[in-house]
Design a protein around this motif. Structure first.
Motif, PDB file in Angstrom:
ATOM      1  N   PRO A   1       0.819  -1.206   0.000  1.00 54.78           N
ATOM      2  CA  PRO A   1       0.000   0.000   0.000  1.00 54.78           C
ATOM      3  C   PRO A   1       0.857   1.262   0.000  1.00 54.78           C
ATOM      4  O   PRO A   1       1.895   1.313   0.666  1.00 54.78           O
ATOM      5  CB  PRO A   1      -0.810  -0.125   1.295  1.00 54.78           C
ATOM      6  CG  PRO A   1      -0.865  -1.595   1.559  1.00 54.78           C
ATOM      7  CD  PRO A   1       0.466  -2.119   1.106  1.00 54.78           C
ATOM      8  N   GLY A   2       0.417   2.261  -0.752  1.00 54.16           N
ATOM      9  CA  GLY A   2       1.131   3.522  -0.853  1.00 54.16           C
ATOM     10  C   GLY A   2       0.292   4.683  -0.358  1.00 54.16           C
ATOM     11  O   GLY A   2      -0.842   4.482   0.111  1.00 54.16           O
ATOM     12  N   PRO A   3       0.810   5.904  -0.477  1.00 54.87           N
ATOM     13  CA  PRO A   3       0.068   7.079  -0.007  1.00 54.87           C
ATOM     14  C   PRO A   3      -1.319   7.205  -0.634  1.00 54.87           C
ATOM     15  O   PRO A   3      -2.263   7.617   0.043  1.00 54.87           O
ATOM     16  CB  PRO A   3       0.982   8.243  -0.414  1.00 54.87           C
ATOM     17  CG  PRO A   3       2.350   7.661  -0.459  1.00 54.87           C
ATOM     18  CD  PRO A   3       2.168   6.257  -0.951  1.00 54.87           C
ATOM     19  N   GLY A   4      -1.457   6.856  -1.917  1.00 58.15           N
ATOM     20  CA  GLY A   4      -2.764   6.939  -2.562  1.00 58.15           C
ATOM     21  C   GLY A   4      -3.781   6.033  -1.889  1.00 58.15           C
ATOM     22  O   GLY A   4      -4.956   6.401  -1.737  1.00 58.15           O
TER      23      GLY A   4
ATOM     24  N   TYR B   1      -0.273  -0.218   8.069  1.00 58.77           N
ATOM     25  CA  TYR B   1      -1.245   0.241   7.073  1.00 58.77           C
ATOM     26  C   TYR B   1      -2.632   0.531   7.666  1.00 58.77           C
ATOM     27  O   TYR B   1      -3.622   0.608   6.939  1.00 58.77           O
ATOM     28  CB  TYR B   1      -1.376  -0.748   5.905  1.00 58.77           C
ATOM     29  CG  TYR B   1      -0.059  -1.134   5.280  1.00 58.77           C
ATOM     30  CD1 TYR B   1       0.836  -0.178   4.813  1.00 58.77           C
ATOM     31  CD2 TYR B   1       0.309  -2.474   5.167  1.00 58.77           C
ATOM     32  CE1 TYR B   1       2.052  -0.528   4.243  1.00 58.77           C
ATOM     33  CE2 TYR B   1       1.525  -2.840   4.602  1.00 58.77           C
ATOM     34  CZ  TYR B   1       2.391  -1.870   4.140  1.00 58.77           C
ATOM     35  OH  TYR B   1       3.594  -2.230   3.582  1.00 58.77           O
ATOM     36  N   VAL B   2      -2.701   0.677   8.997  1.00 55.51           N
ATOM     37  CA  VAL B   2      -3.973   1.029   9.646  1.00 55.51           C
ATOM     38  C   VAL B   2      -3.722   2.233  10.547  1.00 55.51           C
ATOM     39  O   VAL B   2      -2.798   2.218  11.367  1.00 55.51           O
ATOM     40  CB  VAL B   2      -4.534  -0.144  10.472  1.00 55.51           C
ATOM     41  CG1 VAL B   2      -5.853   0.266  11.141  1.00 55.51           C
ATOM     42  CG2 VAL B   2      -4.737  -1.372   9.600  1.00 55.51           C
ATOM     43  N   VAL B   3      -4.530   3.284  10.398  1.00 53.69           N
ATOM     44  CA  VAL B   3      -4.324   4.515  11.155  1.00 53.69           C
ATOM     45  C   VAL B   3      -5.657   4.979  11.749  1.00 53.69           C
ATOM     46  O   VAL B   3      -6.701   4.875  11.100  1.00 53.69           O
ATOM     47  CB  VAL B   3      -3.717   5.630  10.253  1.00 53.69           C
ATOM     48  CG1 VAL B   3      -4.624   5.962   9.099  1.00 53.69           C
ATOM     49  CG2 VAL B   3      -3.428   6.887  11.061  1.00 53.69           C
ATOM     50  N   PRO B   4      -5.667   5.471  13.000  1.00 55.96           N
ATOM     51  CA  PRO B   4      -6.900   5.986  13.604  1.00 55.96           C
ATOM     52  C   PRO B   4      -7.251   7.345  12.998  1.00 55.96           C
ATOM     53  O   PRO B   4      -6.711   8.373  13.399  1.00 55.96           O
ATOM     54  CB  PRO B   4      -6.553   6.087  15.091  1.00 55.96           C
ATOM     55  CG  PRO B   4      -5.070   6.294  15.118  1.00 55.96           C
ATOM     56  CD  PRO B   4      -4.522   5.539  13.945  1.00 55.96           C
TER      57      PRO B   4
END
Length: 254
Positions: free
Chosen positions: A108-111, A160-163
């Motif tokens: 996974p990337g920024p997009g 790859y998981v962010v609150p």
């Protein structure tokens, strides 16, 4: 026009105009049926390719609520909220699904993160709107991102998981119901036709001056800049975001 005196064509539009953040709740609990409706409504939100690039964490452990109240800039009302939901932008589960299917997907990337963030906040707003229709108030907690590293640890979030957003819910007190909602800027400042139109000094002042109230504009905007934009909170939010982006790009090796 004052929203309190305005006539609306239907209840949905009226609730969107009158909804405001609620930070003081009654002792009345949010029932399991109400919670389920709020969560199901969140999951009916528009989503990129029907991927639902989010995971919702229902915080039921009081010790965790208490901790989040501290890590989210010492806001005790978080711990008292009957319902606390953390909406996580999740670019992990599809990536892992591809891997588990024997594929060789790119990392996974920024997009992917941006797309997941969009999916996530849309779902959160669906939950907020559903709650409002049930008479349940809500408040977004931006501090969940300020202390991103600590919250990822507390919530056991993988790579790859962010609150992306935290929302607390509960029945508002009479004082909260009666409190006047801050006015929003006029559409002429917010809606630009066909292309972005950069506003000059006078127009920007015209847009913001109603927020100053009785305080002289120059004095008000100086104080607001110091309190918000130049605050330790704002600087820490940027630092935390930069740190997380490095971790995100590092993926499983972070």
């Amino acid at each position: 026009m004052d929203n309190e005196k305005r006539r609306f064509p239907n209840l949905v539009i009226e609730e969107l105009f009158r909804r405001k953040s609620v930070r003081v709740f009654t002792q009345e609990p949010v029932s399991q049926d109400e919670k389920r409706l709020i969560l199901e409504s969140a999951c009916q939100a528009p989503t990129a390719g029907n991927q639902q690039l989010y995971t919702i964490i229902d915080v039921t452990d009081q010790n965790l609520k208490d901790r989040l109240a501290v890590t989210c800039d010492d806001q005790p009302f978080i711990a008292k909220a009957p319902l606390v939901l953390v909406f996580c932008a999740d670019a992990s589960k599809w990536y892992r699904a591809y891997q588990n299917a024997g594929l060789a997907p790119r990392k996974p990337g920024p997009g992917d993160l941006f797309l997941a963030m969009a999916d996530t906040v849309i779902a959160a707003q669906n939950a907020v709107t559903a709650a409002e229709s049930l008479g349940i108030g809500s408040c977004y907690i931006g501090d969940i991102l300020e202390n991103c590293s600590e919250h990822r640890r507390l919530l056991h979030l993988p790579a790859y998981v962010v609150p992306a957003a935290m929302v607390v819910f509960g029945y508002p007190t009479s004082q909260q119901k009666e409190r006047k909602k801050p006015e929003r800027a006029s559409l002429k400042f917010i809606v630009h036709e066909n292309q972005y139109r950069e506003m000059g000094k006078e127009e920007l002042q015209e847009m913001l001056e109603p927020q100053a109230g009785q305080i002289p504009y120059e004095q008000w905007i100086n104080a607001f800049c110091s309190r918000k934009y130049m605050s330790d909170f704002s600087r820490e939010m940027s630092r935390s975001a930069e740190e997380y982006l490095k971790d995100f790009l590092g993926g499983e090796n972070s």
